[in-house]
Scaffold this motif. Structure first.
Motif, PDB file in Angstrom:
ATOM      1  N   CYS A  89      33.208  49.707  37.850  1.00 18.69           N
ATOM      2  CA  CYS A  89      34.117  48.932  38.723  1.00 18.69           C
ATOM      3  C   CYS A  89      35.233  48.134  37.693  1.00 18.69           C
ATOM      4  O   CYS A  89      36.173  48.028  38.118  1.00 18.69           O
ATOM      5  N   GLY A  90      34.621  47.510  36.852  1.00 19.35           N
ATOM      6  CA  GLY A  90      35.488  46.820  35.821  1.00 19.35           C
ATOM      7  C   GLY A  90      36.586  47.576  34.989  1.00 19.35           C
ATOM      8  O   GLY A  90      37.708  47.016  35.093  1.00 19.35           O
ATOM      9  N   SER A  91      36.205  48.813  34.719  1.00 16.12           N
ATOM     10  CA  SER A  91      37.098  49.789  34.124  1.00 16.12           C
ATOM     11  C   SER A  91      38.259  50.026  35.174  1.00 16.12           C
ATOM     12  O   SER A  91      39.245  50.405  34.746  1.00 16.12           O
ATOM     13  N   VAL A  92      37.639  50.420  36.225  1.00 13.95           N
ATOM     14  CA  VAL A  92      38.628  50.601  37.503  1.00 13.95           C
ATOM     15  C   VAL A  92      39.744  49.402  37.468  1.00 13.95           C
ATOM     16  O   VAL A  92      40.746  49.894  37.738  1.00 13.95           O
ATOM     17  N   ARG A  93      39.253  48.224  37.520  1.00 13.43           N
ATOM     18  CA  ARG A  93      40.153  47.109  37.505  1.00 13.43           C
ATOM     19  C   ARG A  93      41.062  47.236  36.524  1.00 13.43           C
ATOM     20  O   ARG A  93      42.435  46.869  36.484  1.00 13.43           O
ATOM     21  N   ALA A  94      40.632  47.653  35.430  1.00 20.77           N
ATOM     22  CA  ALA A  94      41.644  47.577  33.897  1.00 20.77           C
ATOM     23  C   ALA A  94      42.559  48.645  34.230  1.00 20.77           C
ATOM     24  O   ALA A  94      43.948  48.282  34.124  1.00 20.77           O
ATOM     25  N   ARG A  95      42.319  49.653  34.764  1.00 23.62           N
ATOM     26  CA  ARG A  95      43.327  50.892  34.941  1.00 23.62           C
ATOM     27  C   ARG A  95      44.241  50.418  36.158  1.00 23.62           C
ATOM     28  O   ARG A  95      45.321  50.713  35.934  1.00 23.62           O
ATOM     29  N   ALA A  96      43.495  49.885  37.263  1.00 24.61           N
ATOM     30  CA  ALA A  96      44.430  49.565  38.151  1.00 24.61           C
ATOM     31  C   ALA A  96      45.491  48.373  37.628  1.00 24.61           C
ATOM     32  O   ALA A  96      46.680  48.449  38.181  1.00 24.61           O
TER      33      ALA A  96
ATOM     34  N   ALA B 121      42.175  45.402  42.740  1.00 27.85           N
ATOM     35  CA  ALA B 121      41.803  44.768  41.454  1.00 27.85           C
ATOM     36  C   ALA B 121      41.279  43.268  41.710  1.00 27.85           C
ATOM     37  O   ALA B 121      40.327  43.143  40.987  1.00 27.85           O
ATOM     38  N   ASP B 122      41.517  42.809  42.640  1.00 27.93           N
ATOM     39  CA  ASP B 122      40.973  41.562  42.918  1.00 27.93           C
ATOM     40  C   ASP B 122      39.642  41.576  43.475  1.00 27.93           C
ATOM     41  O   ASP B 122      38.796  40.858  43.184  1.00 27.93           O
ATOM     42  N   GLU B 123      39.274  42.567  44.229  1.00 32.22           N
ATOM     43  CA  GLU B 123      38.207  42.631  44.995  1.00 32.22           C
ATOM     44  C   GLU B 123      37.067  43.199  44.254  1.00 32.22           C
ATOM     45  O   GLU B 123      35.791  43.353  44.656  1.00 32.22           O
ATOM     46  N   CYS B 124      37.707  44.132  43.189  1.00 35.51           N
ATOM     47  CA  CYS B 124      36.706  44.967  42.450  1.00 35.51           C
ATOM     48  C   CYS B 124      36.017  43.878  41.478  1.00 35.51           C
ATOM     49  O   CYS B 124      36.430  43.317  40.463  1.00 35.51           O
TER      50      CYS B 124
END
Lengths: 148, 148
Positions: A89-96, B121-124
């Motif tokens: 989920c963290g890497s997802v956030r970075a991509r986002a 991104a915030d909720e992740c």
DNA sequence: CTTGACTCTGTAGTGTACTTGAGGGTGCAC
DNA sequence: GTGCACCCTCAAGTACACTACAGAGTCAAG
């Protein structure tokens, strides 16, 4: 008896119905599947026909919107892959966050373009025929985005 | 003796210099000329080489920016033609207003997309590995633009 | 049980926006 | 006067995003 206890609804839409609902061509759907923008759907065991759940329509609408906004199919696939990949989920956030930056830059540039066009339209006297007076050249060619 | 009395500065840039300054390829410039996005430049009488004024660089930068923003070359040419065509200033204004609407729609959609990505991104939770918890699916596939 | 709309795979064609290559001329430094 | 970088035209090739077609099977209505 229909299985109502299944955790997810069984896919019932044919490719044609999906195409009509999402306002795209049947061939486009198969193309997106080949290109990895859509998951391979379940098949009817006897006919081999593709069977889609309703959610696929929203996904196609998302793709269409992203395309209109200047995202390439590759970029759109990256957006969609945020949830499919072997990512945390963290890497997802970075991509986002990367995508957000790109989106903001596009918004910024479009706002500059809008300003330039509005200035142009406002200052253009509706009655005049003299194009030399038009502030268009200045607005369009004078530069208005990020420079360098 | 150099002609300093001319009303406009004489074009001095070769195609290669223009290309480097505008950060595009030489062939792209010739392509844009063929496609009507750039006017046919003056030529050196002895060599036949193209000779450009400085302003052409700004025009190329405009084209690049418009392209990034999802405008097609045809649309970009229409924007540029606002000043070249056999148009009155009034008709120019009308065309500009059409473009403004399109730009505003793009901005609107991009803002929706930004909101969705930011929410995502915030909720992740950066620490979690559980992708099922990610609000991405909802944000991306749940629909967020104009619907119908 | 035929007809017509729909689906399948696979391949080829289209439009956009360049990009590359062939074959040659130009300009200037050494 | 010979490289070498630059310029010329014209034609062909590439990448992306579809779109159409061929040849065949499927399904529901009448």
């Amino acid at each position: 008896m229909i299985d109502m206890s299944s955790s997810r609804p069984s896919p019932t839409l044919t490719i044609g119905k999906v195409a009509r609902r999402a306002d795209v061509g049947v061939e486009t759907i198969r193309f997106y599947e080949r290109e990895g923008l859509l998951p391979e759907p379940e098949r009817d065991p006897s006919s081999g026909y593709r069977r889609y759940p309703e959610i696929i329509v929203a996904r196609l609408q998302f793709i269409a919107r992203a395309k209109e906004l200047g995202f390439t199919l590759r970029e759109t696939r990256e957006l969609l892959d945020l949830r499919n990949g072997p990512a945390t989920c963290g890497s997802v956030r970075a991509r986002a966050n990367e995508k957000i930056e790109g989106v903001r830059r596009k918004i910024h540039d479009l706002q500059r373009m809008e300003e330039a066009l509005v200035a142009l339209a406002d200052e253009c006297p509706a009655a005049s025929n003299a194009l030399d007076d038009c502030p268009i050249l200045a607005a369009l060619e004078g530069g208005f985005g990020r420079e360098g």
